[in-house]
Design an enzyme around this catalytic site. Structure first.
Site, mmCIF file in Angstrom:
data_model
loop_
_atom_site.group_PDB
_atom_site.id
_atom_site.type_symbol
_atom_site.label_atom_id
_atom_site.label_comp_id
_atom_site.label_asym_id
_atom_site.label_seq_id
_atom_site.Cartn_x
_atom_site.Cartn_y
_atom_site.Cartn_z
ATOM 1 N N LYS A 1 -96.237 -8.287 -56.545
ATOM 2 C CA LYS A 1 -96.180 -6.869 -56.201
ATOM 3 C C LYS A 1 -96.037 -6.007 -57.453
ATOM 4 O O LYS A 1 -96.762 -5.031 -57.644
ATOM 5 C CB LYS A 1 -95.015 -6.606 -55.239
ATOM 6 C CG LYS A 1 -94.910 -5.184 -54.776
ATOM 7 C CD LYS A 1 -93.829 -4.452 -55.511
ATOM 8 C CE LYS A 1 -93.820 -2.979 -55.135
ATOM 9 N NZ LYS A 1 -92.713 -2.284 -55.812
ATOM 10 N N ASP B 1 -96.046 -4.119 -50.794
ATOM 11 C CA ASP B 1 -94.605 -4.304 -50.653
ATOM 12 C C ASP B 1 -94.287 -4.437 -49.168
ATOM 13 O O ASP B 1 -95.185 -4.527 -48.342
ATOM 14 C CB ASP B 1 -93.837 -3.139 -51.279
ATOM 15 C CG ASP B 1 -94.241 -1.821 -50.659
ATOM 16 O OD1 ASP B 1 -94.545 -1.793 -49.453
ATOM 17 O OD2 ASP B 1 -94.257 -0.815 -51.370
#
Length: 221
Positions: free
Chosen positions: A128, A146
């Site tokens: 991420k 996310d």
DNA sequence: AACTCGGGGCA
DNA sequence: TGCCCAGAGTT
């Protein structure tokens, strides 16, 4: 992995959803405004399990004194830990950040690498965070998935998958490249305000018409 | 796949 | 008080 196409939105519905999101969140730029890839990298490491607002409060002051990996390496783990204390997980984050800074200096001449394979080798940097840097700092193709992006896009039907990598791939297929960055912010905004993890506010959600989650929800009751 | 790291804001 | 937060690393 098998993907059930019937549990994702059609092209037209996706277009409608994106248009609505753009209309709802026109201001959806990241409140985290950064000047350098290095600052974005550090801020994103700090943002793990911590609100962006608090990260901003901390980095606003921190970056007035320390702006490069060389600067950060003047700090001890304890000193950096004090700076970032309010972001949570501060011992782990301080250690990872300093080790990352060492690698940046020793291996990359103090610069932030641009390839995902290199970024995820840095301590504290996962997929991420790497994607945030790739897309936001370097303007290269990537969508950072996310928890909000994952939950919201899979609920609505912008993706249908139980893992991050497939979700990421499906989002990149379903969303025009020119909107990747915006869509990332829209989905986060929407996840925070309406499409919340526990008690989603479906009754006031403008995407009800298209949303597969809401469709499933209303079918049962 | 489950567990750990964690302070601070808010109901 | 209890729940939750722009995740990542280890076992």
């Amino acid at each position: 992995m098998k993907k059930k196409a019937n549990e994702r939105l059609r092209k037209k519905e996706i277009k409608d959803v994106l248009e609505k999101l753009e209309k709802i969140y026109p201001e959806a730029v990241s409140e985290l405004v950064y000047q350098t890839p290095f600052q974005l990298l550090i801020s994103t490491i700090l943002a793990a399990q911590c609100t962006d607002v608090r990260v901003n409060q901390v980095t606003k002051k921190l970056y007035q004194h320390y702006n490069t990996p060389q600067d950060f390496l003047k700090l001890s783990e304890e000193e950096l830990g004090e700076w970032i204390h309010s972001c949570g997980f501060y011992k782990t984050k301080a250690k990872n950040i300093l080790n990352t800074c060492r690698i940046l200096v020793e291996k990359y001449g103090g610069e932030v690498p641009q390839r995902r394979e290199e970024l995820v080798e840095l301590p504290g940097v996962g997929r991420k965070t790497a994607n945030v840097v790739i897309s936001n700092a370097f303007g290269k193709p990537a969508i950072a998935v996310d928890t909000h992006v994952f939950r919201v896009s899979n609920r609505i039907g912008l993706a249908h998958s139980d893992n991050v990598e497939d979700t990421e791939e499906q989002l990149m297929n379903n969303i025009p490249k020119t909107q990747w960055s915006d869509a990332h912010h829209w989905l986060i905004y929407h996840g925070r305000r309406i499409c919340k993890a526990r008690k989603p506010l479906c009754e006031q959600c403008p995407l009800r018409e298209e949303c597969l989650y809401y469709k499933e929800l209303t079918k049962k009751s």
